[in-house]
Design a protein around this motif. Sequence first.
Motif, mmCIF file in Angstrom:
data_model
loop_
_atom_site.group_PDB
_atom_site.id
_atom_site.type_symbol
_atom_site.label_atom_id
_atom_site.label_comp_id
_atom_site.label_asym_id
_atom_site.label_seq_id
_atom_site.Cartn_x
_atom_site.Cartn_y
_atom_site.Cartn_z
ATOM 1 N N ALA A 215 4.343 9.708 -6.085
ATOM 2 C CA ALA A 215 5.070 10.937 -5.758
ATOM 3 C C ALA A 215 6.024 11.306 -6.892
ATOM 4 C CB ALA A 215 5.844 10.769 -4.449
ATOM 5 N N PHE A 216 6.411 10.308 -7.692
ATOM 6 C CA PHE A 216 7.335 10.558 -8.804
ATOM 7 C C PHE A 216 6.643 11.254 -9.981
ATOM 8 C CE2 PHE A 216 9.458 7.310 -6.344
ATOM 9 C CZ PHE A 216 10.784 7.732 -6.373
ATOM 10 N N ILE B 75 0.836 -1.205 0.000
ATOM 11 C CA ILE B 75 0.000 0.000 0.000
ATOM 12 C C ILE B 75 0.872 1.256 0.000
ATOM 13 C CG2 ILE B 75 -1.643 1.380 1.351
ATOM 14 C CD1 ILE B 75 -2.819 -1.330 2.336
ATOM 15 N N ILE B 76 1.881 1.272 0.875
ATOM 16 C CA ILE B 76 2.766 2.442 0.983
ATOM 17 C C ILE B 76 3.610 2.605 -0.282
ATOM 18 C CG2 ILE B 76 4.738 3.408 2.249
ATOM 19 C CD1 ILE B 76 3.500 2.056 4.780
ATOM 20 N N ALA B 77 4.135 1.489 -0.789
ATOM 21 C CA ALA B 77 4.952 1.549 -2.010
ATOM 22 C C ALA B 77 4.119 2.038 -3.192
ATOM 23 C CB ALA B 77 5.545 0.174 -2.309
ATOM 24 N N PHE B 78 2.881 1.567 -3.288
ATOM 25 C CA PHE B 78 1.969 2.011 -4.342
ATOM 26 C C PHE B 78 1.710 3.515 -4.232
ATOM 27 C CE2 PHE B 78 -2.572 2.909 -5.310
ATOM 28 C CZ PHE B 78 -2.543 2.737 -6.689
ATOM 29 N N TYR C 160 9.115 18.522 -0.271
ATOM 30 C CA TYR C 160 9.059 17.078 -0.003
ATOM 31 C C TYR C 160 8.064 16.760 1.123
ATOM 32 C CZ TYR C 160 12.938 15.739 -3.052
ATOM 33 O OH TYR C 160 13.728 15.478 -4.149
ATOM 34 N N SER C 161 7.890 17.715 2.030
ATOM 35 C CA SER C 161 6.973 17.491 3.160
ATOM 36 C C SER C 161 5.515 17.414 2.699
ATOM 37 C CB SER C 161 7.129 18.597 4.214
ATOM 38 O OG SER C 161 6.636 19.832 3.721
ATOM 39 N N PHE C 162 5.252 17.829 1.470
ATOM 40 C CA PHE C 162 3.887 17.771 0.937
ATOM 41 C C PHE C 162 3.545 16.392 0.362
ATOM 42 C CE2 PHE C 162 4.596 22.499 0.189
ATOM 43 C CZ PHE C 162 3.771 22.895 1.232
ATOM 44 N N ILE C 163 4.524 15.505 0.265
ATOM 45 C CA ILE C 163 4.284 14.187 -0.353
ATOM 46 C C ILE C 163 3.111 13.439 0.276
ATOM 47 C CG2 ILE C 163 5.260 11.865 -0.648
ATOM 48 C CD1 ILE C 163 7.915 13.170 -1.374
ATOM 49 N N PRO C 164 3.007 13.372 1.625
ATOM 50 C CA PRO C 164 1.852 12.640 2.190
ATOM 51 C C PRO C 164 0.511 13.160 1.709
ATOM 52 C CG PRO C 164 3.483 13.090 3.890
ATOM 53 C CD PRO C 164 3.918 13.858 2.674
ATOM 54 N N PHE C 165 0.395 14.468 1.493
ATOM 55 C CA PHE C 165 -0.860 15.036 1.005
ATOM 56 C C PHE C 165 -1.068 14.730 -0.480
ATOM 57 C CE2 PHE C 165 0.705 17.806 4.435
ATOM 58 C CZ PHE C 165 -0.346 17.671 5.343
ATOM 59 N N LEU C 166 0.018 14.780 -1.237
ATOM 60 C CA LEU C 166 -0.068 14.527 -2.677
ATOM 61 C C LEU C 166 -0.487 13.098 -2.984
ATOM 62 C CD1 LEU C 166 3.166 16.430 -3.791
ATOM 63 C CD2 LEU C 166 0.818 17.092 -4.372
ATOM 64 N N VAL C 167 -0.031 12.159 -2.148
ATOM 65 C CA VAL C 167 -0.323 10.738 -2.422
ATOM 66 C C VAL C 167 -1.388 10.172 -1.495
ATOM 67 C CG1 VAL C 167 2.020 10.392 -3.305
ATOM 68 C CG2 VAL C 167 1.524 9.824 -0.914
ATOM 69 N N SER C 168 -2.061 11.040 -0.733
ATOM 70 C CA SER C 168 -3.079 10.552 0.212
ATOM 71 C C SER C 168 -4.236 9.861 -0.518
ATOM 72 C CB SER C 168 -3.611 11.703 1.070
ATOM 73 O OG SER C 168 -4.115 12.753 0.262
ATOM 74 N N LEU C 169 -4.555 10.342 -1.735
ATOM 75 C CA LEU C 169 -5.605 9.685 -2.518
ATOM 76 C C LEU C 169 -5.200 8.256 -2.844
ATOM 77 C CD1 LEU C 169 -8.211 9.646 -4.195
ATOM 78 C CD2 LEU C 169 -6.908 10.624 -6.095
ATOM 79 N N GLN C 170 -3.960 8.071 -3.291
ATOM 80 C CA GLN C 170 -3.475 6.736 -3.646
ATOM 81 C C GLN C 170 -3.384 5.823 -2.415
ATOM 82 O OE1 GLN C 170 -2.039 9.536 -4.960
ATOM 83 N NE2 GLN C 170 -2.864 9.249 -7.018
ATOM 84 N N PHE C 171 -3.081 6.417 -1.260
ATOM 85 C CA PHE C 171 -3.019 5.611 -0.032
ATOM 86 C C PHE C 171 -4.403 5.060 0.314
ATOM 87 C CE2 PHE C 171 -3.200 5.026 4.569
ATOM 88 C CZ PHE C 171 -2.124 4.175 4.762
ATOM 89 N N CYS C 172 -5.410 5.947 0.309
ATOM 90 C CA CYS C 172 -6.783 5.507 0.606
ATOM 91 C C CYS C 172 -7.274 4.520 -0.455
ATOM 92 C CB CYS C 172 -7.716 6.710 0.670
ATOM 93 S SG CYS C 172 -7.376 7.845 2.024
ATOM 94 N N PHE C 173 -6.955 4.820 -1.696
ATOM 95 C CA PHE C 173 -7.333 3.958 -2.818
ATOM 96 C C PHE C 173 -6.663 2.594 -2.684
ATOM 97 C CE2 PHE C 173 -6.962 3.141 -7.582
ATOM 98 C CZ PHE C 173 -8.296 2.814 -7.732
ATOM 99 N N GLY C 174 -5.375 2.608 -2.305
ATOM 100 C CA GLY C 174 -4.627 1.371 -2.120
ATOM 101 C C GLY C 174 -5.182 0.520 -0.998
#
Length: 217
Positions: A158-159, A150-153, A169-183
């Motif tokens: 982020a790339f 899930i985390i790797a996905f 870089y500190s914004f990454i969790p927000f940028l990929v939060s959709l993919q985390f929930c989706f994952g």
Amino acid sequence: MKNPKLIEKAKTPFFKTFKEFMFFDIVITLGWAFLVTILILSFEQFEEVFKTKKAINTSVANKLFITALVAPLIEETAYRLSLKINRLNISISIGTQIILYLFIFRVINFPLHLRIILMGGVSLIIYLVINKTSVLYLKKKKRFFIYYNIIAFSLLHAFNFSFTSVLQYSFIPFLVSLQFCFGLYLSYARLSYGFKNVLLFHVFHNLMIILISQIAF
């Protein structure tokens, strides 16, 4: 998913399952869009990062093929296929991930069809090397294996952005939060409904994102 071993394959009709997924997907996508809007309005550096999001500059047909078909197939093979842990699935998923990472970090820069062939070749090598002990170990650590995927996905996405400072870089969790929930949802769906259904869910999600981006931009 505190205990993935307790998740049994559901017998819910596909269309009912799909409607539930549609509702979940629309809610988290709109929620993420709202979060991104707030951050863009609040932080200039976040807006700078978000504007760097990579886009596929090609025809709509080609964009649909890559984003709505190829990307879901590769990502689901890499991060969800092996959640049903056996020697073959693990080999295919890890082989796919390795080539994916080599491409992302620009170690290789082959066309898509050659990367797919490499994924198959690396998967075959892993299948021949991996043993029963490794498979049993992953089964014992299934919960951690699921969250790794899930985390790797999530971090994979982020790339899609470019960063020039530590703050960005500190914004990454927000940028990929959709993919985390989706994952999270797709991982649960993989264990409950099988690989084919979760692949269809991913295709629908990407189609929806394409549609929103075409309307908005």
